[in-house]
Design an enzyme around this catalytic site. Sequence first.
Site, PDB file in Angstrom:
ATOM      1  N   LYS A 159       0.856  -1.182   0.000  1.00 24.86           N
ATOM      2  CA  LYS A 159       0.000   0.000   0.000  1.00 24.86           C
ATOM      3  C   LYS A 159       0.896   1.236   0.000  1.00 24.86           C
ATOM      4  O   LYS A 159       1.927   1.254   0.684  1.00 24.86           O
ATOM      5  CB  LYS A 159      -0.877  -0.033   1.255  1.00 24.86           C
ATOM      6  CG  LYS A 159      -1.915   1.074   1.357  1.00 24.86           C
ATOM      7  CD  LYS A 159      -2.744   0.895   2.635  1.00 24.86           C
ATOM      8  CE  LYS A 159      -3.866   1.904   2.757  1.00 24.86           C
ATOM      9  NZ  LYS A 159      -4.670   1.715   3.994  1.00 24.86           N
TER      10      LYS A 159
ATOM     11  N   SER B  75      -9.749   1.657   3.121  1.00 24.99           N
ATOM     12  CA  SER B  75      -8.898   2.424   2.248  1.00 24.99           C
ATOM     13  C   SER B  75      -7.896   1.597   1.430  1.00 24.99           C
ATOM     14  O   SER B  75      -7.435   2.053   0.389  1.00 24.99           O
ATOM     15  CB  SER B  75      -8.123   3.449   3.063  1.00 24.99           C
ATOM     16  OG  SER B  75      -7.228   2.824   3.946  1.00 24.99           O
TER      17      SER B  75
ATOM     18  N   SER C  65      -9.784  -0.782   7.282  1.00 27.50           N
ATOM     19  CA  SER C  65      -9.186  -0.525   5.965  1.00 27.50           C
ATOM     20  C   SER C  65      -8.465  -1.704   5.328  1.00 27.50           C
ATOM     21  O   SER C  65      -8.082  -1.627   4.164  1.00 27.50           O
ATOM     22  CB  SER C  65      -8.224   0.656   6.042  1.00 27.50           C
ATOM     23  OG  SER C  65      -8.934   1.868   5.953  1.00 27.50           O
TER      24      SER C  65
END
Lengths: 490, 97
Positions: free
Chosen positions: A83, A158, A182
């Site tokens: 990420k 997210s 997330s």
Amino acid sequence: MSDHSEIFSLTGLEISQGLAEGKFSSEEVTQAFISRIKEVDEKVHAFLSYDEDDMLEQAKSSDNRRSTGQAIGPLDGVPVCLKDVISAKGQPLTAASKILENYRSPYDATVTVKLKQAGAVVGGRLNLDEFAMGSSTENSAYGPTRNPWDLERVPGGSSGGSSAAVAARETPLTLGSDTGGSIRQPASLCGVVGMKPTYGRVSRYGLAAFASSLDQIGPFSQTVEDAALLLETISGHDPLDSTSYPASVPGYLNALKGKLEPCKLGLPKEFFGEGMDDEVRKAIDQAIAWYKEQGYEMVEISLPTTDLSVPVYYVIATAEASSNLARYDGIRYTKRSEHSENAIDVYAKSRGEGFGEEVKRRCILGAYGLSSGYYDAYYLRAQKTRTLIRNDFEKAFQKVDAILTPTSPTPAFKFGEKSEDPISMYLSDIYTISTNLAGLPGISVPCGFSENGLPIGMQLIGQAFEEEKLLAIAHAYDRELQYGCKQPNL
Amino acid sequence: MSEESSMDIDYVANLARIELTAEERQKFQGQLGDVLKYFEKLQEVDVEGVEPTAHAFPRYNVWDEDVAVEGFSAEEALLNAPKARSEQVVVPKVVEE
């Protein structure tokens, strides 16, 4: 076997085994995934960037180690993508924000060091909601990621790039971060496994901070076994993160090998009320029925503070964010506004131009909750209520070994459906948020599909630092049903 | 509580050091008002005598040995600086003449 189309469907452990047996090289594996990214990422947009040369270089080093009998362990030569909030030296880290558009990490995050030490091919920067604030990746300054199961729908967030990349078979393994769901929510919406470890289990050093008392880094994969391997690689005490837990890490993968005695699973009655989609309920009921057949006992439990978890979370997370994001000031390492004339201007204009809407909203909300006259009514009160939420879980765990819930109240929603209404977006994390507030480990395991083919995830919540047991309970199911190994048509 | 449900957006945006456009100011006013109304639930909770939780598993006084370790060189530390000169970050003048 060097056929790319066969390699990219494999799990991390299958790749690991293939490398060990000499079926293919790490270079071939890495090349297969790079080809796959080139083939499908135009549609999915899971990646913000990837450094092809660097990845192939790492793969060649791995092959050299192996050919001289120095292979390090099961992750040696296996690609893992990150990420875009996790630092990797020399690589970009945008946090999906304009304010970090040209930033390059001068150092490795501790998880990145650990992956490199394990021989993994670390590459690929994955899309997210800006600074991990959101539940759909619609808040990325570089455009949203699309759900590989239905390109008209969000992948969750997210960490939507991290979940979509695994679902689209662009990489076998990824890392994300989870502050209120997330990791687990996008895993659920994309039909892959995603796990948030206990707070403190994994070092946060080198993770762009959102809410420091809630953030944890964790793995995504097709299977629970892969998640166990990746988790044991990145876990452990780190002197560079004083909140990391000073204890040795059990071998999570090994812990899955034995046969688990059926145990007690708690079903929180507050989670099974209003707001849950019928198809989600059906899939969860089937998972419950499966566990019962194996001899697990289902126990109704109560978490009376459930409806408080979303407001408590948003007061605490935004307060911490407003403080953490003060570092993006246009002075030292972020993009500076070209229209600023004095120091205050540099801050206010750089942040005004560099941050997206949701980040601004949350920083302002957080500053409000911490401001003079409101601190007691908001922040302090939220912290006290957080204690009540923790106490609820403690009570529940006197009766059960783990808690079973859906991960998300609905399957993947459409773009734009919630993006103009912050509260409805916030409520898509209603089942995952309290786990972060209590610091507990949680895992989302794929448990079926809706009638129109959208994945549904089951969440299992464990006791603090008992990831072994949690993974074993999840693996018992996942080993048999393997919904995460189903592949979308792209 | 209605007083708390509206926010002096200019005051708070200044605290957060974020310059808003007129459009954003108007949009946020409404949205943040809704969020604050949603937060009012918290005011009903009985927290009398409850200790606040700052961290799920509080740890205090984590000590490090006082030894020097390798850090960034000035060059590395300035790699991402928007403006730099003579091993320093260049900023607008902060002292009045």
